[in-house]
Structures are given as C-alpha cells and as structure tokens.
Design a protein around this motif. Structure first.
Motif, PDB file in Angstrom:
ATOM      1  N   SER B 176      32.356  46.417  40.950  1.00  0.00           N
ATOM      2  CA  SER B 176      31.756  45.853  39.750  1.00  0.00           C
ATOM      3  C   SER B 176      32.832  45.099  38.968  1.00  0.00           C
ATOM      4  O   SER B 176      34.035  45.224  39.249  1.00  0.00           O
ATOM      5  CB  SER B 176      31.165  46.956  38.883  1.00  0.00           C
ATOM      6  OG  SER B 176      32.205  47.793  38.418  1.00  0.00           O
ATOM      7  N   TYR B 177      32.397  44.353  37.970  1.00  0.00           N
ATOM      8  CA  TYR B 177      33.350  43.654  37.111  1.00  0.00           C
ATOM      9  C   TYR B 177      34.291  44.648  36.432  1.00  0.00           C
ATOM     10  O   TYR B 177      35.480  44.398  36.286  1.00  0.00           O
ATOM     11  CB  TYR B 177      32.598  42.853  36.047  1.00  0.00           C
ATOM     12  CG  TYR B 177      32.077  41.524  36.539  1.00  0.00           C
ATOM     13  CD1 TYR B 177      30.725  41.320  36.746  1.00  0.00           C
ATOM     14  CD2 TYR B 177      32.938  40.459  36.783  1.00  0.00           C
ATOM     15  CE1 TYR B 177      30.236  40.116  37.194  1.00  0.00           C
ATOM     16  CE2 TYR B 177      32.463  39.237  37.225  1.00  0.00           C
ATOM     17  CZ  TYR B 177      31.109  39.074  37.431  1.00  0.00           C
ATOM     18  OH  TYR B 177      30.633  37.866  37.874  1.00  0.00           O
ATOM     19  N   ALA B 178      33.720  45.771  36.007  1.00  0.00           N
ATOM     20  CA  ALA B 178      34.541  46.772  35.312  1.00  0.00           C
ATOM     21  C   ALA B 178      35.631  47.316  36.236  1.00  0.00           C
ATOM     22  O   ALA B 178      36.786  47.491  35.835  1.00  0.00           O
ATOM     23  CB  ALA B 178      33.663  47.909  34.790  1.00  0.00           C
ATOM     24  N   GLU B 179      35.277  47.548  37.491  1.00  0.00           N
ATOM     25  CA  GLU B 179      36.263  48.074  38.441  1.00  0.00           C
ATOM     26  C   GLU B 179      37.343  47.032  38.721  1.00  0.00           C
ATOM     27  O   GLU B 179      38.532  47.367  38.827  1.00  0.00           O
ATOM     28  CB  GLU B 179      35.560  48.482  39.742  1.00  0.00           C
ATOM     29  CG  GLU B 179      34.749  49.768  39.590  1.00  0.00           C
ATOM     30  CD  GLU B 179      33.763  49.986  40.711  1.00  0.00           C
ATOM     31  OE1 GLU B 179      33.466  49.011  41.446  1.00  0.00           O
ATOM     32  OE2 GLU B 179      33.274  51.116  40.843  1.00  0.00           O
ATOM     33  N   ARG B 181      38.251  44.734  36.674  1.00  0.00           N
ATOM     34  CA  ARG B 181      39.065  44.660  35.452  1.00  0.00           C
ATOM     35  C   ARG B 181      40.128  45.753  35.462  1.00  0.00           C
ATOM     36  O   ARG B 181      41.298  45.507  35.163  1.00  0.00           O
ATOM     37  CB  ARG B 181      38.177  44.808  34.222  1.00  0.00           C
ATOM     38  CG  ARG B 181      38.961  44.836  32.908  1.00  0.00           C
ATOM     39  CD  ARG B 181      38.102  45.249  31.753  1.00  0.00           C
ATOM     40  NE  ARG B 181      37.478  46.543  31.980  1.00  0.00           N
ATOM     41  CZ  ARG B 181      36.693  47.148  31.113  1.00  0.00           C
ATOM     42  NH1 ARG B 181      36.434  46.580  29.954  1.00  0.00           N
ATOM     43  NH2 ARG B 181      36.145  48.307  31.390  1.00  0.00           N
ATOM     44  N   ARG B 187      40.537  40.233  31.905  1.00  0.00           N
ATOM     45  CA  ARG B 187      39.301  40.451  31.143  1.00  0.00           C
ATOM     46  C   ARG B 187      38.084  40.165  32.018  1.00  0.00           C
ATOM     47  O   ARG B 187      38.145  39.399  32.977  1.00  0.00           O
ATOM     48  CB  ARG B 187      39.279  39.563  29.907  1.00  0.00           C
ATOM     49  CG  ARG B 187      40.357  39.920  28.877  1.00  0.00           C
ATOM     50  CD  ARG B 187      39.996  39.336  27.524  1.00  0.00           C
ATOM     51  NE  ARG B 187      39.947  37.893  27.543  1.00  0.00           N
ATOM     52  CZ  ARG B 187      41.003  37.109  27.337  1.00  0.00           C
ATOM     53  NH1 ARG B 187      42.186  37.641  27.101  1.00  0.00           N
ATOM     54  NH2 ARG B 187      40.882  35.809  27.352  1.00  0.00           N
ATOM     55  N   ILE B 188      36.978  40.782  31.643  1.00  0.00           N
ATOM     56  CA  ILE B 188      35.752  40.637  32.437  1.00  0.00           C
ATOM     57  C   ILE B 188      35.316  39.186  32.495  1.00  0.00           C
ATOM     58  O   ILE B 188      34.944  38.668  33.557  1.00  0.00           O
ATOM     59  CB  ILE B 188      34.640  41.536  31.861  1.00  0.00           C
ATOM     60  CG1 ILE B 188      34.984  43.007  32.108  1.00  0.00           C
ATOM     61  CG2 ILE B 188      33.290  41.203  32.490  1.00  0.00           C
ATOM     62  CD1 ILE B 188      33.992  43.981  31.526  1.00  0.00           C
ATOM     63  N   ASN B 189      35.343  38.512  31.364  1.00  0.00           N
ATOM     64  CA  ASN B 189      34.914  37.116  31.347  1.00  0.00           C
ATOM     65  C   ASN B 189      35.873  36.240  32.160  1.00  0.00           C
ATOM     66  O   ASN B 189      35.450  35.284  32.819  1.00  0.00           O
ATOM     67  CB  ASN B 189      34.828  36.612  29.910  1.00  0.00           C
ATOM     68  CG  ASN B 189      34.139  35.267  29.833  1.00  0.00           C
ATOM     69  OD1 ASN B 189      33.189  35.009  30.562  1.00  0.00           O
ATOM     70  ND2 ASN B 189      34.626  34.390  28.980  1.00  0.00           N
ATOM     71  N   ARG B 192      34.925  36.613  35.665  1.00  0.00           N
ATOM     72  CA  ARG B 192      33.708  35.846  35.916  1.00  0.00           C
ATOM     73  C   ARG B 192      34.024  34.378  36.127  1.00  0.00           C
ATOM     74  O   ARG B 192      33.503  33.730  37.035  1.00  0.00           O
ATOM     75  CB  ARG B 192      32.747  36.019  34.751  1.00  0.00           C
ATOM     76  CG  ARG B 192      31.383  35.393  34.968  1.00  0.00           C
ATOM     77  CD  ARG B 192      30.566  35.550  33.697  1.00  0.00           C
ATOM     78  NE  ARG B 192      29.230  35.053  33.870  1.00  0.00           N
ATOM     79  CZ  ARG B 192      28.893  33.776  33.834  1.00  0.00           C
ATOM     80  NH1 ARG B 192      29.823  32.865  33.645  1.00  0.00           N
ATOM     81  NH2 ARG B 192      27.651  33.396  34.014  1.00  0.00           N
ATOM     82  N   ARG B 195      35.676  33.845  39.426  1.00  0.00           N
ATOM     83  CA  ARG B 195      34.673  33.922  40.494  1.00  0.00           C
ATOM     84  C   ARG B 195      33.921  32.596  40.609  1.00  0.00           C
ATOM     85  O   ARG B 195      33.696  32.080  41.714  1.00  0.00           O
ATOM     86  CB  ARG B 195      33.711  35.064  40.211  1.00  0.00           C
ATOM     87  CG  ARG B 195      32.655  35.222  41.270  1.00  0.00           C
ATOM     88  CD  ARG B 195      31.659  36.256  40.884  1.00  0.00           C
ATOM     89  NE  ARG B 195      30.428  36.078  41.607  1.00  0.00           N
ATOM     90  CZ  ARG B 195      29.358  36.809  41.446  1.00  0.00           C
ATOM     91  NH1 ARG B 195      29.373  37.787  40.566  1.00  0.00           N
ATOM     92  NH2 ARG B 195      28.262  36.595  42.142  1.00  0.00           N
TER      93      ARG B 195
END
Lengths: 432, 247
Positions: B176-179, B181, B187-189, B192, B195
């Motif tokens: 996941s994004y959290a993992e 991160r 940062r998550i964004n 993103r 990606r």
C-alpha cells in the motif's frame, strides 16, 4: 559486484508489511491530513470489498441527508432570494463533489484509470465542498438543532475509512482517538473558541453548544470509522477462511489426480515393460505420457479462466516435435498472447488436436500453425504436407466431420497441393 | 575445442544434457547448479563460447536473468542461449530476458536432444540459431529497442524513483502507499506522483494503467535490470537540484 549488489538487495527481508512505528512529526501529520483530504478516489487502485461498498453508501446517504436538509430549510427560513438560491446551488455542488468518490466507487471496474484525479485538485474541491456543507448547516441550525450534524459525521467517517483503506493506513483505536482529540488542530480550534468567547464575539452558551456539537461530530465520525473497520476485519477473516477452504479442496483434487491418472498410466507402462511385449516402445510411451500430462494441464488451465492462445498451441507443437515433425509458421506473442475465454479455448483445442492428429497419422513431415487476429476475433490455421484428403470422404460423425458440424461457418477445411489446411475463427472476449 | 556452460539447478537433467551435448558436439561442458556462482568475474575469466541458462531456480532468489546479465557483462563474446521449460509460469521472464539481453536463441528443455545439439552447433558457428517452435508463440516477433537493459534507466530517473523501486522490489504481494511510505520515507503524495511519472514508461513494457500489485510484480521480475540503475541513483551525491527529483 553486480550479483553482490543483487544479493544484498534481494536478501533484505520484505519488512514493509511490518510497518515500523512512525516517528510522528508535523510533516507526517500534514501528509496524513492531505492524504485524507484528497479522498478515496485519488488513491483508488483496487476493487472494493463489501465493506467499502457499504462505506460508499454511508457517504452517499449522509451527504444526501445534509443536502435535503439544506434545501428544506430553504422553505422554512425567510432569506433573500439571492442568498437562498446560492445556498441551494452550493449545497447541490457540495453534495456532488462529496458523493462523487462514492458514486465512482459503485460504478468503477477494476481496470479503470484510477489516477485521473490529481491530489491538489481533489483537496481543493473536497475542502470547498466541506466548507459549503458545513457553512450551510451552521447557518440553519442553532442550539439543540446542532444535533443534525450527525449525518455529516457519519458521512465523514465513511469517507475517511475509504481513504484509509485505499492508502493502506491502519491505526488502532487509541491512535485514532489520540490523533483526533489530541491533535494540534483540535487544540487550536478549542483555544480559538475560548478566545472568541472571551472577547465577546459569541455567547458563551452558544460556544459551549458549538464545542459540544464539534465533539459529538468527532465522536460519531470515529464511531462510524471504527464500526466500518470492524466490519472489514470480519469480512477479511471470512474471505480468508473461504479462500483457505477452496485451496485445501484444490490441493486434494490435484493429489487425487496425481495418484489416479499418473499412477495408473505409469502402472500400465510398468506392466507392459515387464511382459516384454515386443511392440512396446518405452521411449514412445514416455513421450505419450508426457503429452497426456500436458493435455491434462491444459484442461486445468482452461478451467481456471482466460488462457493465452500460446498455451493451447504448445502441447501439440511439443508432441509433433517429439515425433520428428517440423513445426513452423507459429505466431509471435503479439498474436499468440491473445486471451481466449473458456468456450473459444475449448474450440481452439479441439481444432488443433484434430488437425494435428490427422496430420501426424497421415505421415506429415511438416506442419504449420498460423494465427491472425483483429479486434474481435482470431483465426487459427493448421496446414500439413500429408498429401491431403477429399473433404467429402471424412468419416461421418467423427473427428473433423464432427468439428465441422459443431462449429458451423467458423470452421473450414481446404485441400492444398501438398496436404490440407484446417481453419477456425474464434471470437475474442470483450473488455474485462 | 568449444567450451559450453550450462546453468541449471536440476542436477540430473543438467548432467545428462551435458553428457549428451559433449558427445554430440565434441565440446567441453561445464555445469553450474547455483546461479549465484556465475558472477561477472567468473564469466570474464572463463570466457565460454556458449552459455545455456535456465530461467527459474527454485531455491535461489536469483533468476536466469541475473545470470544472463552477469555473463553478458563479463564476457560480451559469449553467446547466450535460454534453456527453459517454456510454460506460462516463466513466460513473462522469458520475454523480458529475450528483449533485454542479446540472446542468440531460446530452447525448450523438452526438445529432442538432437534438436538442442544442432541449435547449439548453429550458435557456435554462426552466432545465432532458430528459436524452438514451442517457445515461438511466447516471444515477440521483433525485439523492441525500448526494452533493452540500458533502457530500464528510463524507469529510474532520479533518487526518489530509485527509493520507490527499491521498496517495491523488497515488498511482497500488494504494497500500500502507507507501507511504501514507511519503507522509503517519502510522502504519500510524492509516491503517487512518482508512480504517475513511471506509468507512461511502463506502457512500453505492456502495462497499461497498472495497479500497485502489477507494478510490484513487474519490479520483482525486472529486478536484475532495475538494480544497477537504482544503485546508480542512490549513489549519486545528495543535494542535486530539487527540480530533478520531481514533486
């Protein structure tokens, strides 16, 4: 150096699932806040579980109730026309923006482009929508009517749940409550409220009602979030149990197949070898066994779902090769990589098997397997140099004649100077 | 006398195949069962005429692609031959190796020994050989220059990309994004955005609007091709202009 680098990187444990405790910093909180503010659509990447569908429904319902409430209050409170209409338009727009992720969640397929909504735009639209909705609600409700904030809280809880699932954030109950009630924003809001009360901008009773309403809102939102998380955990546990059961059944089935089919064939081979049957060729028998196993494997693959044309062709090419027959004309991956649904795969298998069998029995020295595709179909041809035959002389009800009657116009047999061509046209499955 | 290397972890098969080829081709055969033993230095010192390499090794984190790249780097004159079962399980790896590395031909392990021998003989004398008909439907008609090993650097444009790809390679399943991160510190964004930046390049590798899982699977498959570029970007001095790392 190259492989040493590879080894170091490959040997590193896959520790990302065991998330290390976060060192909470202002930047981390801001990252979380922006992530949640962007909403579930900005992070959408997978098909929804049942709980996520329900969460999307919660968001729709909550936002819908607020919108209806705002529109109804339009008829109750005597505002100037321009203010009234601007409030209604703002309510509808806000509802559309807040409901959009949920609506897309209902209609979205797994392969849709999930990254089309940029984070900055998503944050801007959603915060604007939230301000509109909150402003409308605050403008129409005072005192005890503040309790009408509950659908907004529930909708917000559902929305946050969807976003957290998309991003993979997992917080314990303690972390959720701490992050919410112990955050700097919460403290700032409280201090701000005390300050405006202190300087007389609002009535203390109203300030108390506002702060209570805010706390109730947060609590309801967290309750919704927690409830949805519990439901998802239960749902995941149930899915894991079903998956485990299915896998156990599959393994048993394969064990049975290995025991029954392979053991019996090997048993026959052993008996014939022991009988010293002069006509028995053990090498040929092993090649035939190999072919039979590959055909069983092909059957399993066809049963398991869409299969590439290349996988249907392979066993027959191997078998022809083992008999010393030259095989050529084969399509590349651009064509052979096409996916066939179960029906088309079965038909392809029957045609290739029938054509190859005829060619090999008739003594073909070379066989060509060709394929051509377009957007809707793929046409497969098997051409041999076995001398050909009169199509009208095909044994009735068997082999290629049976194929001709089963497949109709999509199937054709053609005689060539050196042999024959068997041709079939198969439809391709539509977009998944 | 020509020298041929055979890299395959199936010991019985490898020994029998080596004996058969040594007899048919009158060449010296060297069999290696552990892919980790085939390093760049080993390839450079031995300088085999032909290297026949299996693609999957059950008990090793390395794949045939690691071995092919090491030999290619250590000894450019060694002709490379892929020797594989050629089933659906290794089809993606086969295609990637075929296009990324200058492979002379690909053979199925189940082809008749005489066919394998004649193909290796052709590679020894001319530098190339006919592709096994069983494998032909799995391979593209033409190799794309955009999928050569050197072009994988397009997927790793800066240090941030390198961190993301490294985390994807080390992740299992569906990160996941959290993992990501937590693994990268980004940062998550930012993840993103990174990606989104690589998605257009991934289209050249047959991935269109890929999910995170598909990107992760690609990372695992292309690990040997991505790692040199990842390491290069991570080794670059920190403090390059921010514009070069994207937002």
């Amino acid at each position: 150096m190259y492989l040493a680098t590879c080894r170091v990187m490959v040997a590193t444990p896959a520790a990302v699932r065991e998330a290390s405790p976060m060192h909470r910093s202002t930047t981390d909180d801001l990252d979380v806040a922006v992530t949640l503010a962007a909403g579930p659509l900005a992070w959408s990447d997978r098909s929804e579980t049942i709980t996520e569908w329900m969460a999307a429904g919660v968001v729709v319902l909550g936002t819908g109730i607020i919108t209806v409430d705002a529109i109804l209050s339009f008829f109750v409170n005597p505002y100037a026309p321009l203010r009234r209409w601007s409030m209604v338009v703002a309510a509808l727009l806000a509802a559309a923006v807040l409901m959009y992720p949920a609506i897309v969640g209902f209609a979205r397929s797994e392969n849709s482009d999930s990254l089309r909504l940029g984070v900055p735009l998503a944050v801007l639209l959603r915060i604007s929508a939230a301000v509109c909705v909150v402003g409308l609600w605050a403008a129409h409700h005072r005192g005890g009517a503040l309790v009408t904030a509950w659908p907004f809280a529930v909708a917000a809880g559902g929305d946050i749940y969807l976003t957290m699932q998309r991003v993979g954030m997992h917080m314990t109950y303690r972390e959720l409550w701490t992050h919410t009630f112990g955050s700097e924003i919460q403290l700032g809001a409280l201090v701000g409220l005390v300050a405006v009360t202190g300087i007389g901008l609002i009535d203390p009773m109203e300030a108390l009602q506002l702060s209570l309403a805010w706390l109730v809102f947060l609590g309801l939102g967290l309750f919704s979030l927690g409830a949805l998380r519990r439901m998802r955990s239960a749902e995941l546990a149930a899915m894991e149990r079903i998956e485990s059961k299915v896998m156990r059944h599959e393994r048993r089935q394969r064990a049975h197949w290995l025991h029954d089919d392979i053991s019996s064939i090997v048993g026959v081979a052993k008996m014939r070898l022991a009988s010293r049957d002069g006509s028995y060729d053990p090498l040929r028998a092993l090649e035939d066994l190999d072919h039979e196993l590959r055909l069983r494997q092909l059957d399993e693959l066809i049963e398991s779902g869409p299969i590439q044309l290349a996988e249907v062709i392979q066993p027959y090419v191997r078998y022809a090769q083992s008999l010393g027959v030259q095989v050529g004309g084969l399509p590349g991956h651009e064509t052979a990589g096409v996916l066939l649904d179960r029906s088309s795969a079965e038909r392809a298998k029957r045609v290739i098997a029938g054509a190859m069998s005829n060619a090999l029995k008739a003594g073909a020295r070379s066989v060509e397997v060709r394929a051509v595709r377009d957007d809707e179909s793929v046409t497969i041809e098997v051409e041999d140099d076995a001398g050909g035959f009169d199509v009208e002389d095909l044994p009735i009800g068997r082999g290629l004649d049976r194929l001709r009657s089963d497949l109709g116009e999509s199937f054709a047999i053609e005689r060539t100077p050196a042999g024959s061509i068997v041709r079939v046209r198969l439809p391709l499955p539509g977009p998944v | 006398m020509a020298s041929v290397l055979l890299v395959d972890d199936a010991q019985a098969f490898a020994e029998l195949m080596a004996d058969a080829l040594a007899s048919a081709l009158d060449c010296s055969m060297t069999v290696v069962h552990d892919p980790a033993a085939v390093t760049v230095d080993y390839a450079a010192s031995e300088r085999f005429d032909v290297a026949m390499v299996d693609l999957s090794f059950a008990n090793s984190p390395l794949s045939g692609l690691d071995v092919l790249l090491a030999i290619s780097e250590g000894s450019a004159s060694t002709r490379l031959v892929i020797l594989t079962q050629g089933d659906e399980w290794v089809a993606d790896l086969l295609r990637m190796a075929w296009e990324a590395v200058p492979v002379a031909t690909a053979l199925s392990k189940n082809a008749p020994v005489r066919t394998i021998a004649s193909t290796v003989e052709s590679v020894l004398s001319t530098g190339h050989g006919p592709v096994d008909p069983v494998l032909a439907p799995l391979l593209p008609t033409e190799r794309s220059p955009l999928r050569m090993a050197s072009e994988f650097g397009r997927l790793v444009r800066h240090r941030g990309h390198a961190k993301m790809w490294k985390a994807l390679i080390e992740a299992d399943g569906d990160p996941s994004y959290a993992e990501l991160r937590n693994a990268t510190g980004l940062r998550i964004n930012t993840l993103r955005n990174y990606r989104e930046q690589v998605v257009s390049e991934l289209a050249f590798h047959g991935l269109h609007s890929p999910t995170m899982r598909e990107i992760c699977d690609f990372a695992h498959l292309a690990r040997p091709l991505l790692l040199p570029h990842i390491q290069q970007k991570l080794d670059e001095p920190v403090g390059r202009p921010a514009s070069q790392e994207g937002s």
